[in-house]
Design an enzyme around this catalytic site. Structure first.
Site, PDB file in Angstrom:
ATOM      1  CD  GLU A 272      -7.208  68.893 -15.688  1.00 43.16           C
ATOM      2  OE1 GLU A 272      -8.386  68.713 -15.278  1.00 43.16           O
ATOM      3  OE2 GLU A 272      -6.917  69.725 -16.552  1.00 43.16           O
ATOM      4  CD  GLU A 320      -6.906  77.873 -11.457  1.00 43.59           C
ATOM      5  OE1 GLU A 320      -6.820  78.423 -12.567  1.00 43.59           O
ATOM      6  OE2 GLU A 320      -6.764  76.639 -11.296  1.00 43.59           O
ATOM      7  CE  LYS A 323     -10.893  76.430 -14.152  1.00 46.74           C
ATOM      8  NZ  LYS A 323     -10.186  75.145 -14.290  1.00 46.74           N
ATOM      9  CD  GLU A 328     -14.394  73.234 -13.270  1.00 52.13           C
ATOM     10  OE1 GLU A 328     -13.157  73.263 -13.076  1.00 52.13           O
ATOM     11  OE2 GLU A 328     -14.967  72.276 -13.809  1.00 52.13           O
TER      12      GLU A 328
END
Length: 371
Positions: A272, A320, A323, A328
């Protein structure tokens, strides 16, 4: 063409064409290093088959999945996309304590899709640490890794599918200078046996590396250009190695930490890395665009300590919205509408022209036209 060149001229071209072929191969290697993590914590994301289509249309050749989502695995059949397949932390205990559970997991999520789904790694657990909130899970990571490995090995697939785990940078105790990188003393009893297994199995360690968080946590000592790959000169000298960006310094600290255990050589895959476009300090669209574009360009060069291409997975495919915390939610490379958030490509959009020689040389060498 054979009437245009003499045999001597054709012979003299051979070393040049070989070098061009080698250069092209290296450029292709650099292109192929980039993957993108497919997170699904959003209630407005497109279906898996459309997501796989988006990967393919954007020449994203590698994917990380955090759990064996069946719709995603079905959509990946015959896509040519290489996959990191995740074992969620919630499954670690059952896989560690029961061989049959591990065999069933492999049958259901690997063998049922192999080889039409190109599973390259299985990431058994993500960011488990023997200290902190996930400490109770740490005892299960290595046994789960070993049980999954044995199930893979029983099928003769252990050379094609490597079994590992993914850690984060909190397990690094010292990272400066990079050559003095070391793991924290209170995690060595957890990590050393894992590293020993990775040496035995010939598998890489998966590491989540985020210069954004290092920079945002210490902007007094770390400059933004150093974090964004835009420093014009070397910022940190560490013996023979010069560091012009924070990513290389952090990654080489991990390499050194592994080397300094004296257990053996283990390669590192960056499982990541990303930069948020909103939601926190220095989380701006422009910073994210600059960082990600430069990262994609950079990973083919490797680091001062490991000067070969670094396989790197960008986080994440989409913003997203489920999250937390807020920051995030803003790591996506695409909007949920499937529109690209940033103008750059992912390594496959380059144009080619061909240098062709006659049958006596029997070679075709593609050249990058935009280098």
């Amino acid at each position: 063409m054979s009437s245009f060149f003499t045999r001597t001229q054709r012979f003299s071209l051979a070393p040049l064409l070989f070098l061009l072929a080698l250069l092209t191969m290296n450029l292709h290697m650099a292109d192929a290093q980039i993957g993108v993590c497919y997170g699904m914590m959003g209630n407005n994301l497109p279906p898996a088959n459309e997501v796989v289509g988006l990967y393919r249309s954007n020449n994203i050749r590698r994917m990380r999945l955090y759990d064996p989502n069946q719709a995603a695995l079905q959509a990946l059949r015959d896509s040519g996309i290489e996959l990191i397949l995740g074992v969620p932390n919630s499954d670690l205990q059952s896989l560690a304590t029961n061989n049959d559970n591990a065999r069933q997991w492999v049958q259901r999520n690997v063998l049922n899709f192999w080889p039409s789904v190109k599973i390259k790694y299985i990431a058994v657990g993500n960011e488990v640490s023997p200290v902190g909130g996930s400490s109770w899970l740490a005892q299960y990571v290595l046994p789960a890794v070993q049980n999954i490995y044995q199930a893979i090995r029983a099928q003769g697939l252990h050379d094609q599918i490597k079994v590992s785990t993914s850690i984060d940078m909190t397990l690094i105790g010292n990272s400066f200078p990079p050559s003095q990188g070391s793991f924290r003393g209170d995690v060595r009893s957890y990590l050393d046996p894992i590293i020993g297994y990775l040496v035995y199995a010939g598998a890489p360690l998966l590491v989540n590396v985020y210069p954004y968080f290092s920079y945002s946590g210490n902007p007094r000592d770390i400059s933004l250009p150093y974090a964004l790959f835009t420093s014009p000169n070397v910022v940190v000298w560490d013996g023979q190695y010069g560091y012009q960006n924070l990513f290389d310094a952090m990654l080489d600290a991990v390499h050194a930490a592994i080397d300094n255990t004296k257990i053996g050589f283990v390669n590192v895959v960056v499982s990541e890395d990303g930069w948020p476009s909103d939601g926190g300090f220095a989380a701006t669209y422009d910073n994210a665009r600059i960082y990600l574009d430069n990262l994609i360009r950079h990973v083919g060069k490797g680091t001062p300590r490991r000067p070969w291409p670094t396989e790197t997975y960008l986080f994440a495919m989409f913003d997203e919205n489920q999250k937390s915390p807020e920051i995030e939610k803003h790591f996506g490379l695409f909007n949920p509408s499937k529109q690209k958030k940033y103008p750059f490509g992912f390594g496959g959009e380059r144009n080619y022209r061909q240098v062709v020689v006659d049958d006596e040389f029997n070679g075709t060498v593609p050249l990058k036209s935009d280098m």
